[in-house]
Design a protein around this motif. Structure first.
Motif, PDB file in Angstrom:
ATOM      1  N   ASP A 100       0.833  -1.202   0.000  1.00 13.20           N
ATOM      2  CA  ASP A 100       0.000   0.000   0.000  1.00 13.20           C
ATOM      3  C   ASP A 100       0.868   1.253   0.000  1.00 13.20           C
ATOM      4  N   GLY A 101       0.574   2.155  -0.903  1.00 14.84           N
ATOM      5  CA  GLY A 101       1.272   3.437  -0.940  1.00 14.84           C
ATOM      6  C   GLY A 101       2.629   3.431  -1.600  1.00 14.84           C
ATOM      7  N   VAL A 102       3.109   2.268  -2.046  1.00 13.09           N
ATOM      8  CA  VAL A 102       4.430   2.209  -2.683  1.00 13.09           C
ATOM      9  C   VAL A 102       4.374   2.887  -4.049  1.00 13.09           C
ATOM     10  N   ARG A 103       5.384   3.699  -4.338  1.00  5.59           N
ATOM     11  CA  ARG A 103       5.488   4.391  -5.610  1.00  5.59           C
ATOM     12  C   ARG A 103       6.866   4.130  -6.226  1.00  5.59           C
ATOM     13  N   PRO A 104       7.004   4.330  -7.534  1.00  9.08           N
ATOM     14  CA  PRO A 104       8.329   4.174  -8.150  1.00  9.08           C
ATOM     15  C   PRO A 104       9.372   5.027  -7.439  1.00  9.08           C
ATOM     16  N   GLY A 105      10.519   4.423  -7.185  1.00 12.90           N
ATOM     17  CA  GLY A 105      11.588   5.103  -6.459  1.00 12.90           C
ATOM     18  C   GLY A 105      11.638   4.778  -4.995  1.00 12.90           C
ATOM     19  N   ASP A 106      10.547   4.222  -4.442  1.00 12.07           N
ATOM     20  CA  ASP A 106      10.526   3.864  -3.028  1.00 12.07           C
ATOM     21  C   ASP A 106      11.362   2.619  -2.759  1.00 12.07           C
ATOM     22  N   ARG A 107      11.794   2.502  -1.522  1.00 13.52           N
ATOM     23  CA  ARG A 107      12.495   1.306  -1.068  1.00 13.52           C
ATOM     24  C   ARG A 107      11.474   0.379  -0.400  1.00 13.52           C
ATOM     25  N   VAL A 108      11.526  -0.903  -0.743  1.00 14.88           N
ATOM     26  CA  VAL A 108      10.652  -1.909  -0.144  1.00 14.88           C
ATOM     27  C   VAL A 108      11.515  -2.951   0.547  1.00 14.88           C
ATOM     28  N   GLU A 109      11.173  -3.280   1.781  1.00 15.80           N
ATOM     29  CA  GLU A 109      11.907  -4.287   2.533  1.00 15.80           C
ATOM     30  C   GLU A 109      11.204  -5.641   2.443  1.00 15.80           C
ATOM     31  N   VAL A 110      11.959  -6.668   2.124  1.00 18.02           N
ATOM     32  CA  VAL A 110      11.466  -8.042   2.135  1.00 18.02           C
ATOM     33  C   VAL A 110      12.193  -8.757   3.272  1.00 18.02           C
ATOM     34  N   GLU A 111      11.434  -9.427   4.131  1.00 14.46           N
ATOM     35  CA  GLU A 111      12.038 -10.023   5.309  1.00 14.46           C
ATOM     36  C   GLU A 111      11.606 -11.466   5.488  1.00 14.46           C
ATOM     37  N   GLU A 120      19.929  -7.130  -9.672  1.00 13.57           N
ATOM     38  CA  GLU A 120      19.037  -8.041 -10.379  1.00 13.57           C
ATOM     39  C   GLU A 120      17.578  -7.658 -10.144  1.00 13.57           C
ATOM     40  N   GLN A 121      16.743  -7.939 -11.140  1.00 18.35           N
ATOM     41  CA  GLN A 121      15.335  -7.597 -11.054  1.00 18.35           C
ATOM     42  C   GLN A 121      14.505  -8.737 -10.481  1.00 18.35           C
ATOM     43  N   LEU A 122      13.377  -8.361  -9.905  1.00 19.13           N
ATOM     44  CA  LEU A 122      12.418  -9.318  -9.373  1.00 19.13           C
ATOM     45  C   LEU A 122      11.060  -8.643  -9.303  1.00 19.13           C
ATOM     46  N   THR A 145       1.421  -5.252  -7.626  1.00 20.02           N
ATOM     47  CA  THR A 145       2.716  -5.853  -7.925  1.00 20.02           C
ATOM     48  C   THR A 145       3.730  -4.747  -8.180  1.00 20.02           C
ATOM     49  N   VAL A 146       4.962  -5.035  -7.839  1.00 20.03           N
ATOM     50  CA  VAL A 146       6.049  -4.075  -8.007  1.00 20.03           C
ATOM     51  C   VAL A 146       7.181  -4.745  -8.761  1.00 20.03           C
ATOM     52  N   LEU A 147       7.600  -4.126  -9.846  1.00 24.51           N
ATOM     53  CA  LEU A 147       8.827  -4.528 -10.527  1.00 24.51           C
ATOM     54  C   LEU A 147       9.957  -3.714  -9.928  1.00 24.51           C
ATOM     55  N   GLY A 148      10.998  -4.392  -9.473  1.00 21.33           N
ATOM     56  CA  GLY A 148      12.069  -3.668  -8.818  1.00 21.33           C
ATOM     57  C   GLY A 148      13.422  -4.321  -8.997  1.00 21.33           C
ATOM     58  N   SER A 149      14.434  -3.682  -8.442  1.00 21.06           N
ATOM     59  CA  SER A 149      15.802  -4.194  -8.487  1.00 21.06           C
ATOM     60  C   SER A 149      16.344  -4.305  -7.067  1.00 21.06           C
ATOM     61  N   SER A 198      14.429  -1.647  -4.751  1.00 24.37           N
ATOM     62  CA  SER A 198      14.031  -0.342  -5.271  1.00 24.37           C
ATOM     63  C   SER A 198      12.883  -0.531  -6.250  1.00 24.37           C
ATOM     64  N   ALA A 199      11.728   0.078  -5.955  1.00 22.05           N
ATOM     65  CA  ALA A 199      10.554  -0.053  -6.813  1.00 22.05           C
ATOM     66  C   ALA A 199      10.754   0.755  -8.096  1.00 22.05           C
ATOM     67  N   GLU A 200      10.564   0.079  -9.235  1.00 19.66           N
ATOM     68  CA  GLU A 200      10.708   0.746 -10.525  1.00 19.66           C
ATOM     69  C   GLU A 200       9.351   0.965 -11.203  1.00 19.66           C
ATOM     70  N   ARG A 201       8.468   0.006 -11.048  1.00 20.44           N
ATOM     71  CA  ARG A 201       7.127   0.140 -11.627  1.00 20.44           C
ATOM     72  C   ARG A 201       6.127  -0.490 -10.672  1.00 20.44           C
ATOM     73  N   VAL A 202       4.994   0.174 -10.485  1.00 21.19           N
ATOM     74  CA  VAL A 202       3.945  -0.323  -9.599  1.00 21.19           C
ATOM     75  C   VAL A 202       2.670  -0.495 -10.414  1.00 21.19           C
ATOM     76  N   ASP A 203       2.107  -1.708 -10.348  1.00 25.54           N
ATOM     77  CA  ASP A 203       0.862  -2.013 -11.062  1.00 25.54           C
ATOM     78  C   ASP A 203      -0.193  -2.450 -10.066  1.00 25.54           C
ATOM     79  N   ARG A 204      -1.399  -1.934 -10.237  1.00 22.23           N
ATOM     80  CA  ARG A 204      -2.519  -2.332  -9.394  1.00 22.23           C
ATOM     81  C   ARG A 204      -3.662  -2.773 -10.290  1.00 22.23           C
TER      82      ARG A 204
END
Length: 249
Positions: A12-23, A40-42, A51-55, A67-73
């Motif tokens: 929620d609220g994630v935009r391109p350029g944001d940092r996302v933590e996976v734990e 690498e991308q994932l 969904t977020v395309l990121g590196s 790093s979020a590069e593209r956000v699709d809802r």
């Protein structure tokens, strides 16, 4: 080749350029098993339409910075298909859950039918639900689903009757039904409920209760399928008649 998919609790609220933590386990799988490295991308998903395309930015023990590069809802696909699955024996329940998830079921309801060979009591209820939910979670990632299916609590026959009454259309599989599956009508939206009986078949009392609640009894084909495959075949046949399987949403 599709990018690896990993689940995070919320995007929620994630935009391109944001940092996302996976734990936790997801990060461990990405770093230790898939061996993802910086740059690498994932793909990340929350299983609720985002969904977020990121590196990969950085990695650590059971953590991964992205790093979020593209956000699709996307909206949840319609019609929403719920499958009531009578408990199969052995590991066939997980097989049913896995393939139902892959083909697009929105919810799966384990049902303690009168003639179910498998019986969940006491600790077996929690263990069974845990296995089904884990199977659905992993299958949804494998299938690149934006919306993960819900695996509901163990249902009684009374619970299933209530689901039938609330559904837009409810279809019950039965080998002696007069109506062929292909003639079953589909809702444009709302909930389509499919009830799959156990290996021993539905009792007369169960069938009568479902009909009284508004269900339509239909025959899948000349062959009698196992309970673990009947629901899969039925949902696939239905979805093939919707925009979801013909290039639409």
């Amino acid at each position: 080749m599709s990018l690896p998919v990993h689940w995070v609790e919320s995007l929620d609220g994630v935009r391109p350029g944001d940092r996302v933590e996976v734990e936790g386990d997801e990060a461990h799988h990405a770093v230790a098993v898939r061996r993802l490295r910086v740059g690498e991308q994932l793909t990340l998903t929350d299983g609720h339409g985002t969904t977020v395309l990121g590196s990969v930015l950085d990695t650590g023990k059971r953590r991964l910075g992205v790093s979020a590069e593209r956000v699709d809802r996307v909206d949840e696909p319609t019609p929403r298909v719920t499958v009531v699955q009578a408990l199969p024996k052995g590991d066939r329940g997980e097989l049913a859950v896995e393939v139902l998830t892959e083909i697009g079921a929105a919810a799966i309801v384990p049902w303690a039918a009168a003639r179910s060979v498998a019986v969940w009591r006491g600790d077996r209820i929690a263990k069974g639900l845990s296995r089904w939910r884990s199977t659905a979670h992993e299958a949804a990632k494998q299938a690149r689903r934006s919306w993960f299916p819900e695996v509901a609590a163990l249902a009684s026959t009374a619970d299933v009757v209530a689901l039938v009454a609330d559904a837009t259309i409810a279809l019950v599989l039965h080998e002696s039904a007069d109506t062929p599956w292909g003639e079953a009508s589909l809702p444009a939206d709302g909930t389509l409920l499919v009830v799959v009986g156990p290996e021993g078949g539905l009792t007369d009392e169960e069938l009568a209760a479902f009909i009284d609640a508004g269900a339509r009894v239909v025959r899948l084909g000349a062959e009698v399928l196992r309970t673990s495959t009947a629901g899969v075949a039925a949902v696939a046949a239905l979805l093939s008649r919707t925009p979801r399987w013909s290039g639409g949403s």
